[in-house]
Motif scaffolding. Structure first.
Motif, PDB file in Angstrom:
ATOM      1  N   GLN A   1       0.836  -1.197   0.000  1.00 19.00           N
ATOM      2  CA  GLN A   1       0.000   0.000   0.000  1.00 19.00           C
ATOM      3  C   GLN A   1       0.874   1.250   0.000  1.00 19.00           C
ATOM      4  O   GLN A   1       1.884   1.306   0.701  1.00 19.00           O
ATOM      5  CB  GLN A   1      -0.885   0.027   1.254  1.00 19.00           C
ATOM      6  CG  GLN A   1      -1.874  -1.110   1.336  1.00 19.00           C
ATOM      7  CD  GLN A   1      -2.978  -0.993   0.317  1.00 19.00           C
ATOM      8  OE1 GLN A   1      -3.447   0.104   0.032  1.00 19.00           O
ATOM      9  NE2 GLN A   1      -3.392  -2.125  -0.233  1.00 19.00           N
ATOM     10  N   ALA A   2       0.452   2.266  -0.729  1.00 16.40           N
ATOM     11  CA  ALA A   2       1.184   3.533  -0.731  1.00 16.40           C
ATOM     12  C   ALA A   2       1.089   4.212   0.625  1.00 16.40           C
ATOM     13  O   ALA A   2       2.007   4.905   1.040  1.00 16.40           O
ATOM     14  CB  ALA A   2       0.635   4.447  -1.826  1.00 16.40           C
ATOM     15  N   ASP A   3      -0.016   4.009   1.333  1.00 12.89           N
ATOM     16  CA  ASP A   3      -0.251   4.683   2.611  1.00 12.89           C
ATOM     17  C   ASP A   3      -0.539   3.629   3.690  1.00 12.89           C
ATOM     18  O   ASP A   3      -1.686   3.236   3.888  1.00 12.89           O
ATOM     19  CB  ASP A   3      -1.446   5.631   2.461  1.00 12.89           C
ATOM     20  CG  ASP A   3      -1.677   6.464   3.718  1.00 12.89           C
ATOM     21  OD1 ASP A   3      -1.187   6.067   4.800  1.00 12.89           O
ATOM     22  OD2 ASP A   3      -2.350   7.496   3.606  1.00 12.89           O
ATOM     23  N   PRO A   4       0.529   3.138   4.360  1.00 10.67           N
ATOM     24  CA  PRO A   4       0.363   2.046   5.319  1.00 10.67           C
ATOM     25  C   PRO A   4      -0.560   2.397   6.478  1.00 10.67           C
ATOM     26  O   PRO A   4      -1.290   1.527   6.975  1.00 10.67           O
ATOM     27  CB  PRO A   4       1.793   1.794   5.821  1.00 10.67           C
ATOM     28  CG  PRO A   4       2.680   2.360   4.772  1.00 10.67           C
ATOM     29  CD  PRO A   4       1.938   3.531   4.196  1.00 10.67           C
ATOM     30  N   GLY A   5      -0.531   3.659   6.917  1.00  8.47           N
ATOM     31  CA  GLY A   5      -1.408   4.058   8.022  1.00  8.47           C
ATOM     32  C   GLY A   5      -2.857   3.870   7.653  1.00  8.47           C
ATOM     33  O   GLY A   5      -3.650   3.301   8.409  1.00  8.47           O
ATOM     34  N   ARG A   6      -3.176   4.337   6.482  1.00 13.16           N
ATOM     35  CA  ARG A   6      -4.555   4.184   5.997  1.00 13.16           C
ATOM     36  C   ARG A   6      -4.886   2.696   5.796  1.00 13.16           C
ATOM     37  O   ARG A   6      -5.996   2.254   6.075  1.00 13.16           O
ATOM     38  CB  ARG A   6      -4.721   4.945   4.677  1.00 13.16           C
ATOM     39  CG  ARG A   6      -6.122   4.871   4.109  1.00 13.16           C
ATOM     40  CD  ARG A   6      -6.245   5.794   2.914  1.00 13.16           C
ATOM     41  NE  ARG A   6      -6.158   7.194   3.310  1.00 13.16           N
ATOM     42  CZ  ARG A   6      -7.208   7.932   3.672  1.00 13.16           C
ATOM     43  NH1 ARG A   6      -8.408   7.414   3.642  1.00 13.16           N
ATOM     44  NH2 ARG A   6      -7.058   9.186   4.032  1.00 13.16           N
ATOM     45  N   ALA A   7      -3.900   1.946   5.319  1.00  8.94           N
ATOM     46  CA  ALA A   7      -4.124   0.515   5.090  1.00  8.94           C
ATOM     47  C   ALA A   7      -4.424  -0.209   6.400  1.00  8.94           C
ATOM     48  O   ALA A   7      -5.307  -1.066   6.457  1.00  8.94           O
ATOM     49  CB  ALA A   7      -2.886  -0.095   4.430  1.00  8.94           C
ATOM     50  N   ILE A   8      -3.706   0.160   7.479  1.00  5.43           N
ATOM     51  CA  ILE A   8      -3.953  -0.459   8.784  1.00  5.43           C
ATOM     52  C   ILE A   8      -5.351  -0.100   9.269  1.00  5.43           C
ATOM     53  O   ILE A   8      -6.117  -0.964   9.712  1.00  5.43           O
ATOM     54  CB  ILE A   8      -2.889  -0.004   9.806  1.00  5.43           C
ATOM     55  CG1 ILE A   8      -1.529  -0.604   9.453  1.00  5.43           C
ATOM     56  CG2 ILE A   8      -3.298  -0.440  11.228  1.00  5.43           C
ATOM     57  CD1 ILE A   8      -0.375   0.013  10.214  1.00  5.43           C
ATOM     58  N   ALA A   9      -5.696   1.176   9.153  1.00  7.35           N
ATOM     59  CA  ALA A   9      -7.031   1.611   9.576  1.00  7.35           C
ATOM     60  C   ALA A   9      -8.097   0.863   8.780  1.00  7.35           C
ATOM     61  O   ALA A   9      -9.100   0.408   9.332  1.00  7.35           O
ATOM     62  CB  ALA A   9      -7.173   3.114   9.384  1.00  7.35           C
ATOM     63  N   GLY A  10      -7.850   0.715   7.483  1.00 12.36           N
ATOM     64  CA  GLY A  10      -8.813   0.025   6.637  1.00 12.36           C
ATOM     65  C   GLY A  10      -8.978  -1.438   7.017  1.00 12.36           C
ATOM     66  O   GLY A  10     -10.085  -1.962   7.025  1.00 12.36           O
ATOM     67  N   LEU A  11      -7.859  -2.076   7.385  1.00 18.25           N
ATOM     68  CA  LEU A  11      -7.915  -3.484   7.765  1.00 18.25           C
ATOM     69  C   LEU A  11      -8.796  -3.706   8.975  1.00 18.25           C
ATOM     70  O   LEU A  11      -9.445  -4.732   9.108  1.00 18.25           O
ATOM     71  CB  LEU A  11      -6.512  -3.988   8.109  1.00 18.25           C
ATOM     72  CG  LEU A  11      -5.709  -4.657   7.014  1.00 18.25           C
ATOM     73  CD1 LEU A  11      -4.423  -5.194   7.623  1.00 18.25           C
ATOM     74  CD2 LEU A  11      -6.476  -5.781   6.356  1.00 18.25           C
ATOM     75  N   PHE A  12      -8.793  -2.711   9.883  1.00 13.43           N
ATOM     76  CA  PHE A  12      -9.588  -2.856  11.098  1.00 13.43           C
ATOM     77  C   PHE A  12     -10.938  -2.167  10.979  1.00 13.43           C
ATOM     78  O   PHE A  12     -11.619  -1.945  11.972  1.00 13.43           O
ATOM     79  CB  PHE A  12      -8.789  -2.372  12.313  1.00 13.43           C
ATOM     80  CG  PHE A  12      -7.641  -3.298  12.617  1.00 13.43           C
ATOM     81  CD1 PHE A  12      -7.856  -4.458  13.334  1.00 13.43           C
ATOM     82  CD2 PHE A  12      -6.384  -3.031  12.111  1.00 13.43           C
ATOM     83  CE1 PHE A  12      -6.816  -5.340  13.576  1.00 13.43           C
ATOM     84  CE2 PHE A  12      -5.329  -3.905  12.346  1.00 13.43           C
ATOM     85  CZ  PHE A  12      -5.552  -5.059  13.087  1.00 13.43           C
ATOM     86  N   GLY A  13     -11.284  -1.794   9.751  1.00 10.07           N
ATOM     87  CA  GLY A  13     -12.623  -1.288   9.503  1.00 10.07           C
ATOM     88  C   GLY A  13     -12.851   0.148   9.895  1.00 10.07           C
ATOM     89  O   GLY A  13     -13.978   0.582  10.042  1.00 10.07           O
ATOM     90  N   LYS A  14     -11.751   0.903  10.054  1.00 12.30           N
ATOM     91  CA  LYS A  14     -11.893   2.309  10.430  1.00 12.30           C
ATOM     92  C   LYS A  14     -11.241   3.190   9.374  1.00 12.30           C
ATOM     93  O   LYS A  14     -10.195   2.853   8.831  1.00 12.30           O
ATOM     94  CB  LYS A  14     -11.184   2.599  11.764  1.00 12.30           C
ATOM     95  CG  LYS A  14     -11.752   1.861  12.941  1.00 12.30           C
ATOM     96  CD  LYS A  14     -10.850   2.106  14.148  1.00 12.30           C
ATOM     97  CE  LYS A  14     -11.041   1.025  15.195  1.00 12.30           C
ATOM     98  NZ  LYS A  14      -9.817   0.731  15.923  1.00 12.30           N
ATOM     99  N   GLU A  15     -11.835   4.334   9.147  1.00 11.31           N
ATOM    100  CA  GLU A  15     -11.179   5.347   8.318  1.00 11.31           C
ATOM    101  C   GLU A  15     -10.366   6.258   9.233  1.00 11.31           C
ATOM    102  O   GLU A  15     -10.771   6.563  10.352  1.00 11.31           O
ATOM    103  CB  GLU A  15     -12.213   6.177   7.565  1.00 11.31           C
ATOM    104  CG  GLU A  15     -12.496   5.661   6.158  1.00 11.31           C
ATOM    105  CD  GLU A  15     -11.230   5.570   5.301  1.00 11.31           C
ATOM    106  OE1 GLU A  15     -10.376   6.472   5.403  1.00 11.31           O
ATOM    107  OE2 GLU A  15     -11.103   4.598   4.552  1.00 11.31           O
ATOM    108  N   LEU A  16      -9.187   6.673   8.737  1.00 13.06           N
ATOM    109  CA  LEU A  16      -8.406   7.645   9.503  1.00 13.06           C
ATOM    110  C   LEU A  16      -9.059   9.016   9.417  1.00 13.06           C
ATOM    111  O   LEU A  16      -9.638   9.377   8.395  1.00 13.06           O
ATOM    112  CB  LEU A  16      -6.987   7.745   8.937  1.00 13.06           C
ATOM    113  CG  LEU A  16      -6.073   6.569   9.198  1.00 13.06           C
ATOM    114  CD1 LEU A  16      -4.725   6.819   8.537  1.00 13.06           C
ATOM    115  CD2 LEU A  16      -5.883   6.376  10.697  1.00 13.06           C
TER     116      LEU A  16
END
Ligand SMILES: O=P(O)(O)OC[C@@H](O)[C@@H](O)c1c[nH]c2ccccc12
Length: 52
Positions: free
Chosen positions: A35-50
């Motif tokens: 992913q280009a944006d790992p922070g966003r990817a982590i948030a997405g994995l746990f079902g949350k938007e940053l």
């Protein structure tokens, strides 16, 4: 002890699946480094938007 779910977790459904199986931690590799944006990817994995 802690059970860790690892490998092949690419989306929130995958994380939910292993959580339902009883794991208390997950180890995610490939799906984040691609992913280009790992922070966003982590948030997405746990079902949350940053917040942005
Ligand atoms: O990239 P994945 O499929 O999300 O897998 C992550 C992780 O489980 C995996 O990289 C891993 C788990 N244990 C390891 C030990 C060495 C190297 C790699 C690993």
């Amino acid at each position: 002890f802690q059970v860790v779910g690892e490998s092949g977790l690419f989306n929130p459904d995958d994380v939910a699946y292993v959580q339902n199986a009883g794991v208390s931690a997950v180890l995610v590799g490939e799906s984040l480094v691609k992913q280009a944006d790992p922070g966003r990817a982590i948030a997405g994995l746990f079902g949350k938007e940053l917040v942005h």
